[in-house]
Design a protein around this motif. Structure first.
Motif, mmCIF file in Angstrom:
data_model
loop_
_atom_site.group_PDB
_atom_site.id
_atom_site.type_symbol
_atom_site.label_atom_id
_atom_site.label_comp_id
_atom_site.label_asym_id
_atom_site.label_seq_id
_atom_site.Cartn_x
_atom_site.Cartn_y
_atom_site.Cartn_z
ATOM 1 N N ARG A 69 0.812 -1.214 0.000
ATOM 2 C CA ARG A 69 0.000 0.000 0.000
ATOM 3 C C ARG A 69 0.847 1.267 0.000
ATOM 4 O O ARG A 69 0.328 2.362 -0.207
ATOM 5 C CB ARG A 69 -0.941 -0.002 1.197
ATOM 6 N N GLU A 70 2.157 1.122 0.230
ATOM 7 C CA GLU A 70 3.050 2.276 0.145
ATOM 8 C C GLU A 70 3.614 2.462 -1.260
ATOM 9 O O GLU A 70 4.265 3.466 -1.534
ATOM 10 C CB GLU A 70 4.214 2.120 1.134
ATOM 11 N N LEU B 55 8.255 4.383 6.946
ATOM 12 C CA LEU B 55 7.492 3.598 7.916
ATOM 13 C C LEU B 55 8.259 3.419 9.214
ATOM 14 O O LEU B 55 7.671 3.322 10.292
ATOM 15 C CB LEU B 55 7.154 2.217 7.326
ATOM 16 N N THR C 175 3.832 3.468 -4.958
ATOM 17 C CA THR C 175 3.195 4.340 -5.943
ATOM 18 C C THR C 175 3.382 3.797 -7.356
ATOM 19 O O THR C 175 2.749 4.277 -8.298
ATOM 20 C CB THR C 175 3.772 5.766 -5.864
ATOM 21 N N ASP D 73 2.556 12.771 0.008
ATOM 22 C CA ASP D 73 3.307 11.622 0.509
ATOM 23 C C ASP D 73 3.837 11.849 1.914
ATOM 24 O O ASP D 73 3.990 10.910 2.695
ATOM 25 C CB ASP D 73 4.485 11.308 -0.424
ATOM 26 N N GLY E 231 -5.874 5.921 2.824
ATOM 27 C CA GLY E 231 -4.873 6.387 3.760
ATOM 28 C C GLY E 231 -5.393 7.266 4.865
ATOM 29 O O GLY E 231 -4.609 7.940 5.549
ATOM 30 N N TYR F 29 -4.182 3.151 8.051
ATOM 31 C CA TYR F 29 -4.983 2.923 6.842
ATOM 32 C C TYR F 29 -6.372 2.440 7.249
ATOM 33 O O TYR F 29 -6.796 1.345 6.923
ATOM 34 C CB TYR F 29 -4.291 1.905 5.934
ATOM 35 N N ARG G 245 8.737 6.005 0.635
ATOM 36 C CA ARG G 245 7.565 5.810 1.487
ATOM 37 C C ARG G 245 7.757 4.610 2.412
ATOM 38 O O ARG G 245 7.364 4.652 3.586
ATOM 39 C CB ARG G 245 6.321 5.614 0.611
ATOM 40 N N ILE G 246 8.356 3.551 1.909
ATOM 41 C CA ILE G 246 8.592 2.375 2.745
ATOM 42 C C ILE G 246 9.623 2.693 3.818
ATOM 43 O O ILE G 246 9.496 2.268 4.975
ATOM 44 C CB ILE G 246 9.038 1.184 1.879
ATOM 45 N N SER H 88 8.297 5.163 -4.081
ATOM 46 C CA SER H 88 7.867 3.970 -3.347
ATOM 47 C C SER H 88 8.907 3.576 -2.307
ATOM 48 O O SER H 88 8.578 3.246 -1.163
ATOM 49 C CB SER H 88 7.640 2.808 -4.326
#
Length: 781
Positions: free
Chosen positions: A371-372, A396, A374, A525, A486, A481, A392-393, A389
């Protein structure tokens, strides 16, 4: 160490056999049978294969010689005798001993496992046949490795002792010696740049370069080779295309402790850019490519700039799906010290993503990672989406390492698989702790905190702690989520009780109980907008002799309050690295308003921001700035800002070197009171921190250990002082800001975070409470 003269024995034995065979019988004879005596280690079937004799086969001296030579070449035998017993040809062999024991002592720089691995490759391990001729090679190789580390005085001794049952014991004793120090570095042939300019980025330094944590003056071959490459890059980045390193010499003193380094160079002349050209098949407009070429005619040539332009062109085409674009530059040097650059572009076909594969996430569910992303399966692969992507990971905070790899699909030219490889790190803890804090006394705690609960990416936290002054119980759950878009949702329940009779605030008890819910909406983001509502009940019980400020508030507002607090916050978070970030920034602004439906009406506006700068791309040398601002104000029927909502400063979490919550305006007491004034807090907060984070050489795990030197500054202020209080000034008084400097050390232990602060106040005034040493154990959850 004395090695057997195996070759001499071999020659004597073979010569004797041949002379016997020739003198007794100079013609070919027939073998009725062949026998090999003395075999223990080598299987007989293999020995017969080696000599190559069969029954009823004719032989002569030459063939016997070949058989003996073949047996010796196996390395199993130290002696071979051949004779004829009636019609049987007998090979009587003496096998070399096997290695029964192998020990290595004295090594610290090179791990024993690494040494054993190298010895195994050389055939030197327990159970193998002992081959004396390999020992000299091993000694030379070990010394070569230590020489490369600058240990020129290193010595390697090997002793061999016999053992029962035809075995031998080998002991390798290593004296690693001392690292040779670099006494002098000199560059010969440089005319346009001085020695200091050329060596300022060298990892190698001359003895006398002071850094208590550095080994820069210790010579190492790999380090010097890296410095020579830096020297080449420096000249190429300044236009010297004809630059070359003619030679480099390393000289040793007689005692092998001092090293002298001389690098001979030929500078040449700097080149300027003459013309720029684009060649090849361009699937996008030339204007987009030319925007990436930041050079222009007349600029000094720079290889690093050319490399960046190549990367930027590849990225630009990659955003249109041409992931495998090949960009090269062809320089054409001219006699007038100019160079023409031609960028050659071969884009290849557009590429689509067939499949996205996750690996390394043993705990975290694939869905949390997916889900992270893109970049989606079945769509055009673009460079920017792949990199977004990855970022974004990383944000976390569940992983210490994140790699995204594109792999071409076999049999196609326009499809790739994306493999997301992660390395998980601890994202929570379960702890029962007994600790001590200089600020809070004895700390008893139990808690469960999991930022990746059951691998779902949700956060669950339960905390129960007790100190000499307070008890805190809180449970919270947050789902980032709650919807597929989101939108996040979180719940919180808490109960807090505190007794301030024994600390630096003053004499009153405060109880709070409440619950809240909040929702967050993604803006981008990195940015989110959150809304929340909290309902809480607050009860104040005055002690024996409270301050005038506390009594004044209780007299006008009462001692029990039921409040409804609405909040809105904006956050922008791009921190990378989890618990101990290594790069990025975060900013959070929050407005809390106690709504008129409750007993109190007030608002609080807070801003917290921090940023990390990576100083050398190693994630070890970092610079960090952090600041916090706060402002509170009453409105409506509430005449003054609630004293228990005041901001406080001083201590481990704000201005280190000063007592916890000890800075800012002081409260006041009646004339007959025996109490002395203590920190009142304030409705205005200003604090800031600057830190230089650096690695300690003796620490290997820098992901859980951090050391920093810091400067802190800040205080709290108030815009409302009670009449008659001479130790309270209204408004911001810049001369009342306190500063401190010091050293901090943090270790994220398996049980709980542990932090030490050694700090010195820089402008403490009379009446300030200072605290040079502060530490916390198990107080951060």
């Amino acid at each position: 160490m004395i090695l057997p003269a195996c070759r001499e024995v071999y020659v004597k034995v073979v010569s004797a056999v041949l002379l016997t065979l020739i003198s007794v019988q100079g013609y070919a004879n027939t073998v009725e049978d062949v026998r090999i005596d003395g075999l223990v280690q080598m299987p007989s079937s293999r020995a017969f294969d080696v000599i190559g004799f069969n029954d009823r086969e004719s032989y002569n001296a030459g063939k016997v010689y070949q058989a003996i030579n073949a047996l010796f070449n196996t390395g199993y035998f130290s002696d071979i005798d051949v004779f004829k017993d009636n019609d049987i040809l007998v090979f009587n062999v003496v096998e070399r001993p096997s290695i029964g024991n192998l020990t290595i002592e004295g090594n610290e720089l090179i791990k024993t496992e690494d040494l054993q691995r190298g010895l195994t490759l050389s055939g030197l391990e327990i159970g193998e046949i002992y081959k004396p001729e390999t020992l000299n090679q091993i000694v030379q190789e070990l010394q070569r490795q230590y020489y490369a580390l600058g240990r020129y005085s290193a010595k390697v001794d090997i002793s061999v002792e016999p053992m029962p049952r035809n075995r031998t014991a080998i002991a390798i004793d290593i004296d690693e010696g001392d690292t040779a120090k670099i006494v002098h570095i000199n560059i010969v042939g440089n005319k346009d740049f001085d020695l200091e300019t050329l060596t300022k980025d060298f990892d190698s330094r001359e003895t006398g370069y002071w850094n208590p944590f550095s080994s820069a003056d210790e010579y190492a071959k790999e380090k010097l080779e890296g410095d020579i490459n830096k020297l080449k890059s420096f000249y190429l980045d300044n236009g010297y295309l004809d630059f070359s390193v003619v030679s480099s010499q390393v000289s040793l003193s007689a005692d092998k402790r001092d090293v002298y380094v001389v690098i001979n160079v030929s500078e040449g002349e700097p080149y300027q850019i003459g013309s720029l050209a684009l060649n090849g098949s361009l699937p996008i407009s030339e204007d987009r490519v030319w925007k990436q070429i930041t050079q222009k005619k007349g600029d000094v040539f720079s290889r690093s700039q050319v490399t960046k332009i190549i990367e930027d062109i590849s990225t630009e085409l990659g955003d249109d799906g041409y992931l495998f674009t090949n960009v090269n530059v062809i320089p054409e040097k001219l006699d007038d010290q100019t160079v023409n650059l031609s960028y050659q572009i071969a884009p290849g076909p557009k590429v689509y993503v067939r499949r996205i594969i996750f690996s390394g996430n043993r705990e975290t569910q694939d869905e949390v990672l997916r889900r992270e992303m893109t970049q989606f399966e079945g769509t055009l692969a673009t460079h920017s989406k792949i990199q977004a992507s990855k970022r974004r990971i990383e944000r976390l905070g569940f992983f210490s390492r994140v790699d995204l790899r594109t792999r071409p699909v076999n049999g196609t030219t326009d499809q790739v698989d994306i493999e997301v490889v992660v390395e998980e790190q601890a994202s929570g803890s379960i702890q029962a702790s007994i600790g001590y804090s200089e600020e809070s006394g004895t700390v008893l705690g139990f808690g469960i905190s999991k930022r990746n609960f059951l691998g779902t990416g949700n956060k669950l936290s339960f905390n129960a702690s007790r100190t000499n002054q307070s008890q805190n119980y809180a449970i919270s759950y947050d789902n980032p989520y709650f919807t597929v878009d989101g939108v996040s949702r979180g719940f919180e329940m808490f109960y807090k009780t505190s007794d301030h009779a024994s600390d630096d605030v003053e004499d009153y008890d405060l109880d709070e109980i409440g619950a809240g819910v909040n929702f967050g909406y993604p803006i981008s983001d990195t940015q989110r907008l959150s809304f929340g509502v909290t309902v809480k009940e607050t009860t104040v019980q005055l002690g024996f002799d409270p301050s005038n400020e506390t009594k004044s508030y209780i007299n006008t507002q009462g001692d029990n309050y039921d409040d409804i607090i609405g909040s809105i916050s904006w956050s922008d978070n791009d921190l990378i690295g989890g618990v101990l970030p290594t790069e990025g920034y975060s900013t959070r602004a929050t407005l809390e308003v106690a709504l008129p439906a409750g007993d109190q009406q007030y608002s609080k506006l807070s801003l917290t921001s921090q940023k990390y700068w990576n100083l050398n791309d190693s994630n070890l040398w970092l610079f960090r700035l952090k600041g916090r601002l706060g402002y509170g104000k009453s409105y409506g029927d509430t005449e003054a800002f609630p004293f228990f909502e005041n901001y406080f400063a001083g201590g481990s979490y704000s201005v280190r070197g000063y007592g916890a919550s000890s800075l800012g305006p002081k409260n006041s007491y009646d004339a007959g009171s025996t109490n002395t004034s203590s920190a009142l807090g304030g409705n205005i907060l200003m604090t800031g921190t600057a830190e230089l984070i650096f690695p300690l050489p003796m620490v290997e795990d820098h992901k859980s250990v951090r050391t920093a030197v810091f400067i802190d500054g800040g205080s709290v202020f108030t815009d409302y002082c009670l009449a008659g209080n001479t130790e309270c000034n209204q408004g911001i008084q810049l001369d009342e800001i306190r500063y401190s400097a010091g050293l901090s050390w943090t270790w994220i232990t398996p049980i709980a975070p542990l932090s030490f602060n050694f700090s010195r106040p820089l402008n403490a005034k009379s009446g300030d409470k200072t605290d040079l040493f502060q530490f916390q154990l198990g107080t951060t959850f």
